[in-house]
Design a protein around this motif. Structure first.
Motif, PDB file in Angstrom:
ATOM      1  N   VAL A 105       1.122  -1.226  -0.091  1.00 27.47           N
ATOM      2  CA  VAL A 105      -0.237   0.081   0.082  1.00 27.47           C
ATOM      3  C   VAL A 105       0.942   1.159   0.090  1.00 27.47           C
ATOM      4  N   ASN A 106       0.464   2.176  -0.931  1.00 26.01           N
ATOM      5  CA  ASN A 106       1.142   3.435  -0.830  1.00 26.01           C
ATOM      6  C   ASN A 106       0.563   4.577   0.027  1.00 26.01           C
ATOM      7  N   ILE A 107       1.063   4.911   1.116  1.00 26.65           N
ATOM      8  CA  ILE A 107       0.229   5.863   2.179  1.00 26.65           C
ATOM      9  C   ILE A 107       0.934   7.015   2.387  1.00 26.65           C
ATOM     10  N   ASP A 108       0.173   8.121   2.972  1.00 30.45           N
ATOM     11  CA  ASP A 108       0.543   9.158   3.639  1.00 30.45           C
ATOM     12  C   ASP A 108       0.100   8.947   5.063  1.00 30.45           C
ATOM     13  N   TYR A 109       1.030   9.107   5.977  1.00 30.20           N
ATOM     14  CA  TYR A 109       0.658   9.000   7.268  1.00 30.20           C
ATOM     15  C   TYR A 109       1.041  10.057   8.284  1.00 30.20           C
ATOM     16  N   THR A 110       0.349  10.258   9.332  1.00 31.95           N
ATOM     17  CA  THR A 110       0.877  11.324  10.341  1.00 31.95           C
ATOM     18  C   THR A 110       0.518  10.891  11.683  1.00 31.95           C
ATOM     19  N   GLY A 111       1.615  10.606  12.736  1.00 33.21           N
ATOM     20  CA  GLY A 111       1.510  10.067  13.681  1.00 33.21           C
ATOM     21  C   GLY A 111       1.447  11.389  14.893  1.00 33.21           C
ATOM     22  N   THR A 112       0.663  11.341  15.964  1.00 28.33           N
ATOM     23  CA  THR A 112       0.777  12.194  17.060  1.00 28.33           C
ATOM     24  C   THR A 112       0.836  11.756  18.505  1.00 28.33           C
ATOM     25  N   ILE A 113       1.455  12.297  19.421  1.00 28.53           N
ATOM     26  CA  ILE A 113       1.514  11.874  20.780  1.00 28.53           C
ATOM     27  C   ILE A 113       1.228  13.109  21.615  1.00 28.53           C
ATOM     28  N   ASN A 114      -0.206  12.874  22.127  1.00 28.25           N
ATOM     29  CA  ASN A 114      -0.793  14.063  22.904  1.00 28.25           C
ATOM     30  C   ASN A 114      -0.975  15.107  22.170  1.00 28.25           C
ATOM     31  N   ILE A 126      -4.959   5.813   2.330  1.00 30.69           N
ATOM     32  CA  ILE A 126      -4.272   4.870   1.437  1.00 30.69           C
ATOM     33  C   ILE A 126      -4.436   5.539   0.109  1.00 30.69           C
ATOM     34  N   ASN A 127      -3.235   5.691  -0.591  1.00 31.14           N
ATOM     35  CA  ASN A 127      -3.152   6.254  -1.935  1.00 31.14           C
ATOM     36  C   ASN A 127      -3.450   4.960  -3.184  1.00 31.14           C
ATOM     37  N   SER A 128      -3.125   4.133  -2.514  1.00 24.72           N
ATOM     38  CA  SER A 128      -2.797   2.994  -3.771  1.00 24.72           C
ATOM     39  C   SER A 128      -2.790   1.582  -3.138  1.00 24.72           C
ATOM     40  N   VAL A 129      -3.337   0.666  -3.746  1.00 23.65           N
ATOM     41  CA  VAL A 129      -2.997  -0.980  -3.287  1.00 23.65           C
ATOM     42  C   VAL A 129      -2.503  -1.798  -4.461  1.00 23.65           C
ATOM     43  N   SER A 130      -1.701  -2.390  -4.226  1.00 26.78           N
ATOM     44  CA  SER A 130      -0.737  -3.285  -5.504  1.00 26.78           C
ATOM     45  C   SER A 130      -0.437  -4.497  -4.820  1.00 26.78           C
ATOM     46  N   GLU A 131      -0.894  -5.412  -5.748  1.00 30.04           N
ATOM     47  CA  GLU A 131      -0.628  -6.768  -5.388  1.00 30.04           C
ATOM     48  C   GLU A 131       0.774  -7.271  -6.312  1.00 30.04           C
ATOM     49  N   THR A 132       1.396  -8.167  -5.633  1.00 28.58           N
ATOM     50  CA  THR A 132       2.687  -8.761  -6.192  1.00 28.58           C
ATOM     51  C   THR A 132       2.333  -9.600  -7.429  1.00 28.58           C
ATOM     52  N   VAL A 133       3.155  -9.792  -8.366  1.00 30.85           N
ATOM     53  CA  VAL A 133       2.905 -10.671  -9.446  1.00 30.85           C
ATOM     54  C   VAL A 133       4.260 -11.041  -9.795  1.00 30.85           C
ATOM     55  N   THR A 134       4.636 -12.248  -9.404  1.00 31.16           N
ATOM     56  CA  THR A 134       5.695 -13.091  -9.707  1.00 31.16           C
ATOM     57  C   THR A 134       5.803 -13.747 -10.808  1.00 31.16           C
ATOM     58  N   PRO A 135       6.878 -13.581 -11.784  1.00 29.76           N
ATOM     59  CA  PRO A 135       6.901 -14.066 -13.058  1.00 29.76           C
ATOM     60  C   PRO A 135       7.010 -15.584 -13.097  1.00 29.76           C
ATOM     61  N   GLU A 136       6.233 -16.293 -14.024  1.00 27.02           N
ATOM     62  CA  GLU A 136       6.492 -17.581 -14.388  1.00 27.02           C
ATOM     63  C   GLU A 136       7.768 -18.093 -14.874  1.00 27.02           C
ATOM     64  N   TYR A 137       8.423 -18.913 -14.112  1.00 28.78           N
ATOM     65  CA  TYR A 137       9.650 -19.565 -14.571  1.00 28.78           C
ATOM     66  C   TYR A 137       9.112 -20.527 -15.744  1.00 28.78           C
ATOM     67  N   ASN A 138       9.835 -20.081 -16.982  1.00 31.60           N
ATOM     68  CA  ASN A 138       9.684 -20.809 -18.378  1.00 31.60           C
ATOM     69  C   ASN A 138      10.523 -20.231 -19.204  1.00 31.60           C
ATOM     70  N   LEU A 139      10.517 -20.485 -20.453  1.00 36.35           N
ATOM     71  CA  LEU A 139      11.573 -20.302 -21.448  1.00 36.35           C
ATOM     72  C   LEU A 139      11.754 -18.667 -21.777  1.00 36.35           C
ATOM     73  N   ASP A 140      10.252 -18.139 -21.913  1.00 35.40           N
ATOM     74  CA  ASP A 140       9.937 -16.694 -22.274  1.00 35.40           C
ATOM     75  C   ASP A 140      10.661 -15.924 -21.343  1.00 35.40           C
ATOM     76  N   PHE A 141      10.474 -16.537 -19.868  1.00 31.33           N
ATOM     77  CA  PHE A 141      11.286 -15.589 -18.978  1.00 31.33           C
ATOM     78  C   PHE A 141      12.701 -15.700 -18.984  1.00 31.33           C
ATOM     79  N   VAL A 142      13.234 -16.843 -19.168  1.00 34.23           N
ATOM     80  CA  VAL A 142      14.732 -16.883 -19.253  1.00 34.23           C
ATOM     81  C   VAL A 142      15.307 -16.113 -20.478  1.00 34.23           C
TER      82      VAL A 142
END
Length: 301
Positions: free
Chosen positions: A24-33, A97-113
């Motif tokens: 997630v791409n975020i902008d965040y602000t934290g405060t104490i008291n 929340i600015n954006s939500v992205s999922e992880t895409v792992t390439p498939e191991y095959n000849l095209d990848f190689v």
């Protein structure tokens, strides 16, 4: 091969609620008291949920959120092993929340190689990977052989004092390195000492470097070997290039000629030891046990 797949991971924005493993791409602000605190706010920050880069409560509060939504929550910082300025205190965070992205792992095959290499078959690629791994393992084994031999000599050597100028050089060089590290971490050097090392720890590190250098010099002297100017220039250029420098002069500007010389003396001593000592190859699990014994001897000496 798995490392190559992970290096070529892509992040695809999705229009759904976030889940663990998403980034997630975020902008965040934290405060104490009601007051913002140092290090508690940022913008356009990419956070992988479940990575434990942030406190678990922080990341868990962002699971199930969509782009455009804002999460407001409180959490209490741990009391122990945490930044003293916020340890044990309750903080309120407002996170967009600015954006939500999922992880895409390439498939191991000849095209990848083909996309990452010039090989035309999986068999050729896998054979090259195997050869690289074997070469790397052999190089690591040879390096460890030399380091191990030098440690054995250091454990048996008796040193009676050292030149103060040599100690001062290694002390200044070590402190300079730690100061640079502290700066990269956004810390003052005093904070670094409080969090990671004491002056006594630094003294031990420096004394070990001094002893290492003196023993390396002694090995060269015993064998009648010297570091000539021609060898210094040739080896120095190779060393500079291997470290990403354009010339030996540039390398010396960052590390100093004394430090470069000490490094070369050490390597020549290790080369001598590798040729002269008889080290027996053992399985890795047995070496681990022996390495622990050596470390224990270092602590006792």
């Amino acid at each position: 091969i798995q490392e190559q797949l992970e290096e070529n991971i892509e992040y695809k924005e999705v229009d759904r609620a976030s889940k663990e493993g998403d980034t997630v791409n975020i902008d965040y602000t934290g405060t104490i008291n009601g007051e913002e605190f140092e290090g508690g706010s940022d913008t356009e920050y990419d956070l992988e949920l479940g990575s434990q880069d942030f406190l678990p409560e922080f990341e868990e509060s962002l699971v199930g959120k969509k782009a455009g939504e804002t999460a407001v929550f409180t959490l209490t910082f741990p009391s122990e092993d945490y930044d003293e300025s916020v340890a044990g205190q309750e903080a309120e965070f407002t996170v967009k929340i600015n954006s939500v992205s999922e992880t895409v792992t390439p498939e191991y095959n000849l095209d990848f190689v083909k996309s990452i290499s010039d090989y035309e078959t999986l068999e050729e690629y896998e054979a090259s990977v195997k050869e690289e791994l074997i070469t790397y393992a052999e190089d690591e084994s040879e390096t460890e052989k030399g380091e191990h031999a030098l440690r054995l000599v250091m454990n048996e050597a008796e040193l009676k004092g050292f030149p103060q100028t040599l100690y001062d050089f290694f002390y200044e060089d070590t402190v300079s390195g730690y100061k640079s590290f502290a700066e990269m971490q956004g810390m003052e050097y005093e904070e670094f000492l409080e969090s990671f090392m004491s002056e006594e720890d630094i003294k031990e590190v420096v004394e070990e470097q001094v002893n290492d250098h003196l023993i390396s010099q002694a090995i060269l002297q015993k064998e009648g070997v010297a570091l000539t100017d021609e060898e210094y220039a040739k080896t120095g250029e190779e060393l500079a290039v291997s470290e990403g420098y354009g010339s030996l002069e540039e390398y010396e500007e960052d590390y100093g000629k004394i430090s470069v010389t000490a490094q070369m003396v050490r390597e020549k001593a290790i080369d001598i030891l590798k040729k002269s000592v008889n080290l027996q190859e053992v399985p890795w699990d047995e070496y681990d046990e022996y390495g622990e014994d050596l470390d224990s001897e270092d602590e006792e000496s």
